[in-house]
Design a protein around this motif. Structure first.
Motif, PDB file in Angstrom:
ATOM      1  N   LEU A 111     -57.636 -27.526 -15.880  1.00  0.00           N
ATOM      2  CA  LEU A 111     -58.621 -27.602 -14.680  1.00  0.00           C
ATOM      3  C   LEU A 111     -59.947 -26.989 -15.319  1.00  0.00           C
ATOM      4  O   LEU A 111     -60.150 -26.228 -16.095  1.00  0.00           O
ATOM      5  N   LYS A 170     -53.392 -15.213 -19.221  1.00  0.00           N
ATOM      6  CA  LYS A 170     -52.116 -15.389 -20.348  1.00  0.00           C
ATOM      7  C   LYS A 170     -52.364 -14.122 -21.070  1.00  0.00           C
ATOM      8  O   LYS A 170     -53.062 -12.899 -20.669  1.00  0.00           O
ATOM      9  N   LEU A 220     -54.637 -23.397 -10.245  1.00  0.00           N
ATOM     10  CA  LEU A 220     -54.241 -22.329 -11.028  1.00  0.00           C
ATOM     11  C   LEU A 220     -54.815 -22.628 -12.244  1.00  0.00           C
ATOM     12  O   LEU A 220     -54.589 -23.566 -12.742  1.00  0.00           O
ATOM     13  N   ASN A 229     -55.401 -17.447 -14.655  1.00  0.00           N
ATOM     14  CA  ASN A 229     -54.256 -17.060 -15.528  1.00  0.00           C
ATOM     15  C   ASN A 229     -54.683 -16.602 -16.862  1.00  0.00           C
ATOM     16  O   ASN A 229     -54.916 -17.663 -17.528  1.00  0.00           O
ATOM     17  N   GLY A 285     -52.477 -26.920 -11.534  1.00  0.00           N
ATOM     18  CA  GLY A 285     -52.783 -26.253 -12.633  1.00  0.00           C
ATOM     19  C   GLY A 285     -52.436 -27.266 -13.748  1.00  0.00           C
ATOM     20  O   GLY A 285     -51.484 -27.833 -14.077  1.00  0.00           O
TER      21      GLY A 285
HETATM   22  C1  PEP Z   1     -51.894 -22.072 -17.012  1.00  0.00           C
HETATM   23  O1  PEP Z   1     -52.178 -21.373 -17.795  1.00  0.00           O
HETATM   24  O2  PEP Z   1     -51.310 -22.261 -15.899  1.00  0.00           O
HETATM   25  C2  PEP Z   1     -52.952 -23.334 -17.167  1.00  0.00           C
HETATM   26  C3  PEP Z   1     -53.134 -24.053 -16.228  1.00  0.00           C
HETATM   27  O3  PEP Z   1     -53.604 -23.336 -18.423  1.00  0.00           O
HETATM   28  P1  PEP Z   1     -54.760 -24.350 -18.729  1.00  0.00           P
HETATM   29  O4  PEP Z   1     -55.886 -24.160 -17.413  1.00  0.00           O
HETATM   30  O5  PEP Z   1     -55.534 -23.560 -19.850  1.00  0.00           O
HETATM   31  O6  PEP Z   1     -54.327 -25.704 -18.863  1.00  0.00           O
END
Ligand code: PEP
Length: 255
Positions: free
Chosen positions: A213, A11, A231, A9, A210
């Motif tokens: 990770l 973002k 994720l 992701n 998620g």
């Molecule tokens: C996410 O954006 O869904 C996420 C899990 O971010 P991060 O791995 O940076 O914590």
């Protein structure tokens, strides 16, 4: 056996130049891990670039949000039919940042999941609790409420075609991942709830973890019986880290 899925992701990050380097590195490495399915979910303006650079590689692509409507007077929204035209395989639905910052309700998340599915893509539906909710002992209640809204919106047949992502909000972007035991407990709860709808469905559906990770914690998380991949936010922007997480998925798959 469920095939491990690792989804990045991005973002609201990226540029044409950075994306080109990142995608080249990921796609050239992903062929080494054929047992893992991988994908990146990019911001809308980059979908054309992502499609061009990933076509013909094993890495799939998707979006981070979709309208629940297919067309109409919805200024600023992006239709699931348009995302399908970009060749998106996946759409993240109900990410905690959408729920919190854009006030997306459980019902809206359910409607978006329906729209994504009926336009031929797979929704990755996110659920997860805040730190306050966890500390108050409400994790199971919150996750069950979010999941039940999806079950109600989709019904058993459609549910078989979604991916669920458990993302504890306190672990997203904080560097503080859930422990393998904490994550497994919630994944097992989700699978058990799905088994109440249909036991076969619960066995087959992929539930991703998620929340911070990283290469260093992916192996232990993916070794849990109900964690079927990840994720990945921040680490998906660093090719070596994302590839190392895919590699951890392959080790878990072949263990
Ligand atoms: C996410 O954006 O869904 C996420 C899990 O971010 P991060 O791995 O940076 O914590």
């Amino acid at each position: 056996m469920r095939r491990t899925l690792v989804v990045g992701n991005w973002k609201m990050h990226g540029s044409f130049a950075d994306n080109a380097d990142l995608l080249a590195a990921i796609s050239s490495q992903a062929t080494r891990f054929p047992e893992v399915e991988s994908a990146v979910c990019a911001p809308f303006p980059y979908l054309a670039q992502v499609r061009e650079l990933l076509a013909g590689t094993p890495v799939k692509w998707g979006a981070q949000n979709s309208s629940e409507h297919v067309a109409g007077a919805y200024t600023g929204e992006v239709s699931p039919a348009m995302l399908r035209e970009f060749g998106c395989h996946y759409v993240i639905v109900g990410h905690s940042e959408r729920r919190t910052l854009h006030h997306e309700t459980d019902a809206l998340v359910g409607a978006k999941a329906v729209a994504v599915l009926s336009n031929g893509m797979t929704p990755i539906v996110c659920v997860g609790e805040t730190l306050d909710e966890r500390e108050a002992g409400h994790t199971a209640q919150v996750v069950t409420r979010q999941l039940d809204a999806i079950i109600a919106a989709l019904g058993a047949d459609a549910l078989a075609r979604v991916v669920i992502a458990y993302e504890p909000i306190w672990a997203i972007g904080t560097g503080r991942s859930a422990s393998p035991e904490q994550a497994q407990a919630v994944h097992a709860l989700i699978r058990q709830r799905l088994a109440g709808v249909d036991a076969g469905l619960a066995d087959d559906i992929r539930i991703l973890y998620g929340g911070s990770l990283k290469p260093g914690n992916a192996g232990a998380l993916f070794a849990q019986p109900d964690i079927d991949g990840g994720l990945v936010g921040g680490a998906s922007l660093v090719a070596a880290d994302f590839v190392a997480i895919i590699m951890a998925g392959q080790s878990a798959q072949s263990a």
